[in-house]
Write a protein that holds these residues in place. Structure first.
Motif, PDB file in Angstrom:
ATOM      1  N   LEU A 114       0.806  -1.220   0.000  1.00  0.00           N
ATOM      2  CA  LEU A 114       0.000   0.000   0.000  1.00  0.00           C
ATOM      3  C   LEU A 114       0.839   1.269   0.000  1.00  0.00           C
ATOM      4  CD1 LEU A 114      -2.636  -1.505   2.254  1.00  0.00           C
ATOM      5  CD2 LEU A 114      -3.275  -0.099   0.331  1.00  0.00           C
ATOM      6  N   THR A 115       2.056   1.208   0.532  1.00  0.00           N
ATOM      7  CA  THR A 115       2.924   2.378   0.408  1.00  0.00           C
ATOM      8  C   THR A 115       3.827   2.238  -0.810  1.00  0.00           C
ATOM      9  OG1 THR A 115       4.345   1.353   2.060  1.00  0.00           O
ATOM     10  CG2 THR A 115       2.968   3.148   2.784  1.00  0.00           C
ATOM     11  N   GLY A 118       3.594   3.629  -4.441  1.00  0.00           N
ATOM     12  CA  GLY A 118       4.113   4.925  -4.852  1.00  0.00           C
ATOM     13  C   GLY A 118       5.117   4.792  -5.992  1.00  0.00           C
ATOM     14  N   GLN A 123      -0.049   8.854  -6.862  1.00  0.00           N
ATOM     15  CA  GLN A 123      -0.050   9.328  -5.492  1.00  0.00           C
ATOM     16  C   GLN A 123      -0.964   8.473  -4.632  1.00  0.00           C
ATOM     17  OE1 GLN A 123       1.924  11.957  -4.251  1.00  0.00           O
ATOM     18  NE2 GLN A 123       2.837  11.398  -6.207  1.00  0.00           N
ATOM     19  N   MET A 124      -0.429   8.052  -3.493  1.00  0.00           N
ATOM     20  CA  MET A 124      -1.222   7.193  -2.611  1.00  0.00           C
ATOM     21  C   MET A 124      -2.517   7.873  -2.183  1.00  0.00           C
ATOM     22  SD  MET A 124       1.737   5.459  -0.321  1.00  0.00           S
ATOM     23  CE  MET A 124       2.651   6.951   0.050  1.00  0.00           C
ATOM     24  N   TYR A 125      -2.493   9.201  -2.124  1.00  0.00           N
ATOM     25  CA  TYR A 125      -3.684   9.947  -1.708  1.00  0.00           C
ATOM     26  C   TYR A 125      -4.863   9.745  -2.651  1.00  0.00           C
ATOM     27  CZ  TYR A 125      -0.092  12.640   0.733  1.00  0.00           C
ATOM     28  OH  TYR A 125       0.954  13.027   1.508  1.00  0.00           O
ATOM     29  N   ASN A 126      -4.550   9.389  -3.908  1.00  0.00           N
ATOM     30  CA  ASN A 126      -5.606   9.314  -4.919  1.00  0.00           C
ATOM     31  C   ASN A 126      -6.170   7.909  -5.102  1.00  0.00           C
ATOM     32  OD1 ASN A 126      -5.360  12.033  -5.394  1.00  0.00           O
ATOM     33  ND2 ASN A 126      -3.822  11.761  -7.004  1.00  0.00           N
ATOM     34  N   PHE A 127      -5.849   7.016  -4.173  1.00  0.00           N
ATOM     35  CA  PHE A 127      -6.388   5.664  -4.271  1.00  0.00           C
ATOM     36  C   PHE A 127      -7.667   5.522  -3.477  1.00  0.00           C
ATOM     37  CE2 PHE A 127      -2.342   4.813  -6.061  1.00  0.00           C
ATOM     38  CZ  PHE A 127      -2.479   3.633  -6.778  1.00  0.00           C
ATOM     39  N   GLY A 128      -8.603   4.762  -4.011  1.00  0.00           N
ATOM     40  CA  GLY A 128      -9.819   4.426  -3.282  1.00  0.00           C
ATOM     41  C   GLY A 128      -9.649   3.085  -2.596  1.00  0.00           C
ATOM     42  N   GLN A 129     -10.766   2.455  -2.271  1.00  0.00           N
ATOM     43  CA  GLN A 129     -10.715   1.172  -1.589  1.00  0.00           C
ATOM     44  C   GLN A 129      -9.954   0.131  -2.419  1.00  0.00           C
ATOM     45  OE1 GLN A 129     -14.873   0.008  -1.160  1.00  0.00           O
ATOM     46  NE2 GLN A 129     -15.360   1.204  -2.981  1.00  0.00           N
ATOM     47  N   THR A 130      -9.320  -0.790  -1.712  1.00  0.00           N
ATOM     48  CA  THR A 130      -8.480  -1.827  -2.314  1.00  0.00           C
ATOM     49  C   THR A 130      -9.311  -3.081  -2.571  1.00  0.00           C
ATOM     50  OG1 THR A 130      -6.616  -0.955  -1.073  1.00  0.00           O
ATOM     51  CG2 THR A 130      -6.382  -3.189  -1.914  1.00  0.00           C
ATOM     52  N   ASN A 152     -15.172   3.143  -7.127  1.00  0.00           N
ATOM     53  CA  ASN A 152     -13.936   3.937  -7.256  1.00  0.00           C
ATOM     54  C   ASN A 152     -13.892   4.689  -8.581  1.00  0.00           C
ATOM     55  OD1 ASN A 152     -13.011   3.083  -4.780  1.00  0.00           O
ATOM     56  ND2 ASN A 152     -11.505   1.639  -5.573  1.00  0.00           N
ATOM     57  N   ILE A 155     -15.914   7.917  -8.910  1.00  0.00           N
ATOM     58  CA  ILE A 155     -15.383   9.142  -8.311  1.00  0.00           C
ATOM     59  C   ILE A 155     -13.957   9.428  -8.792  1.00  0.00           C
ATOM     60  CG2 ILE A 155     -16.912   9.050  -6.308  1.00  0.00           C
ATOM     61  CD1 ILE A 155     -14.627   8.020  -4.624  1.00  0.00           C
ATOM     62  N   VAL A 157     -11.026   7.793  -8.660  1.00  0.00           N
ATOM     63  CA  VAL A 157      -9.802   7.447  -7.924  1.00  0.00           C
ATOM     64  C   VAL A 157      -9.191   6.148  -8.453  1.00  0.00           C
ATOM     65  CG1 VAL A 157     -10.461   8.680  -5.832  1.00  0.00           C
ATOM     66  CG2 VAL A 157     -11.125   6.275  -6.096  1.00  0.00           C
ATOM     67  N   LYS A 277      -9.046  10.892 -12.149  1.00  0.00           N
ATOM     68  CA  LYS A 277      -8.397  12.035 -11.499  1.00  0.00           C
ATOM     69  C   LYS A 277      -6.882  12.025 -11.723  1.00  0.00           C
ATOM     70  CE  LYS A 277     -11.722  12.951  -7.737  1.00  0.00           C
ATOM     71  NZ  LYS A 277     -12.091  12.571  -6.352  1.00  0.00           N
TER      72      LYS A 277
END
Lengths: 313, 313
Positions: A114-115, A118, A123-130, A152, A155, A157, A277
């Motif tokens: 999950l990190t 990158g 960008q990790m911020y732009n991910f939705g549910q896994t 996802n 919206i 992401v 996005k």
């Protein structure tokens, strides 16, 4: 103390200094072996730790938690998990069990997929549910993940899709006969993942509406347009992420589905479906490993369908 | 080689063994100092590495990237980042710059808040896009994050909210006079974060519709119901996550907003808004640190509004 220690993604040296110091103090060291794997074997970990490492199977963790926790109120016990230790529900369970027994616990975090994703440049911020994708069979194709993917996509992401791992699996015959013989481990390859994704998309959004219509004279309902048209959706495969042989491939879903298993290589793999996005910097970074290079679908679809402009460096 | 190395979340020993070995080989070692902080100072890192550590400010990274990269085609240079190195866009930028100069690069991953938030008991799989909340002033209240939060709430996923950090900030007066005098660093406390969230919610969804109506005789538009009613929304504060003084507090938004800054303590902090897809195991785990214990709003709202049943251990 009951330590739950993340090992990171690649080899014995991805443990943190703090984690290694804890392992060195421990009387028993368990290695969780069924949600992920390192690129090195147990023997290499044992040599590095100068300790015996006990393989913890899913059955052991779920049914014999008290044996794993035994004496950890008096001595130090380590439970090692590839990646970060709190990614999977099972380990939360073990910690709750420890606490209900008044055992002090400590979690030592580490990198996880999950990190490390990158590395795609997204960008990790732009991910939705896994999502998790399991191996389809002829008769069993669980596809509830598709709704989550659509949530996802709606919206805009990105979506990380984790691919199935089968370890200590019994054949139906061996299971029926009660023989504890296990099949070789299987790790889903992106080739299969993209095929399954396209299969589910085509079943849910048939291109030829007549193929899904009934002949009973009911008025036809216009099918909703697909949020995942294979030639207009960008995706990225992530193979052996965080290791020296890490490989990323970006392209349209259609392009990626045409690559062979060998193109992706050895496990572990996961895939990402790119949301609308998409940022120019993300677009540029992930384009460096596009199928077909500068002429690939990545650039064309990114520009024409996702509406992203390129940046220069 | 240009190394970009994650330091993890707490102190000098959260670096991985591999990361430490790389630092020891490096000729120059930079520490990125403006997107996050460790709980220990530069001197402690220097003593542990037996190396000088150069603080890299935002200005240096954005304007003097070539100086940071200098000679890294010939010798080893390390750029250290708290957490995982690829969380923030700036570092992707630096890697793209290095590659355009034909400099070999290696990323060494580590834990970040995005994995460590597993400590809440919430599953990382169930998180949607991540938000950043900046310090509001009297005249500047950027709230575009609210739409992203609503997108997450609508599909029932959890939301990680990262809280603003201000380092090397100049006062308006010093900036106007061109004096390079910086204000002390500021780190947003959950007390302020929850206040800002409630403020934005109340402005977007006024409880008394007349307060937002106009008197020009236009027909009233019924305001949409809030997706974030403060007494019916669950949230969690995360303070100093991954460190020995880590503190988590769960409750309703209303309850948490009433706690003082001191209750949360020293930085760094972040907060989580809990989505409706809350799982019983998540509910149980995060309930262990509920405001008001067994009588707290966490349990009542979880059961009555989120519809989750408790599990026993």
């Amino acid at each position: 103390m009951f330590y739950v220690i993340g090992l990171g993604l690649s080899d014995e040296k991805d443990i943190t200094v703090k984690g290694l110091e804890a392992v060195k103090r421990c009387e028993r060291v368990y290695l969780e072996s069924y949600t992920s794997i390192l690129m090195v074997d147990k023997e290499r970990l044992e040599a590095f730790y100068e300790k015996e490492v006990i393989i913890a199977t899913r059955e052991m963790v779920e049914l014999e938690a008290d044996e794993i926790l035994r004496d950890s109120d008096k001595v130090d016990i380590a439970f090692l998990v590839v990646g970060d230790p709190l990614g999977a529900t099972t380990h939360t369970d073990l910690l709750l069990r420890a606490r209900s027994l008044q055992i002090p616990t400590q979690v030592i975090h580490n990198a996880s997929i999950l990190t490390a994703l990158g590395s795609t440049g997204l960008q990790m911020y732009n991910f939705g549910q896994t999502l998790s994708l399991v191996f389809y069979t002829e008769t069993w194709r669980p596809d509830s993940w598709f709704e989550r993917l659509e949530e996802n996509l709606r919206i805009g992401v990105h979506t990380l899709v984790l691919l199935d791992i089968k370890v200590r699996e019994q054949s139906e015959e061996n299971m029926a006969r009660g023989r504890l013989i296990y099949e070789p481990p299987r790790y889903m390859n992106p080739h299969q993942a993209f095929s399954q994704i396209l299969l589910t998309e085509s079943l849910r959004h048939p291109k030829d509406p007549s193929s899904s219509s009934s002949d009973d004279g009911e008025p036809q309902i216009e099918p909703k347009p697909s949020l995942l048209p294979p030639s207009e959706t960008l995706a990225i495969s992530l193979s052996r992420i965080g290791t020296p042989t890490q490989k990323l491939i970006s392209g349209t879903l259609e392009e990626l589905a045409q690559l062979s298993e060998e193109e992706f290589g050895d496990p572990l793999h996961s895939v990402v479906i790119v949301g609308k996005k998409l940022h120019p910097l993300e677009f540029e970074y992930a384009g460096r490993f596009a199928v077909g290079g500068e002429q690939g679908g990545w650039w064309k679809v990114g520009k024409e369908v996702y509406g992203v402009e390129r940046e220069t460096f």
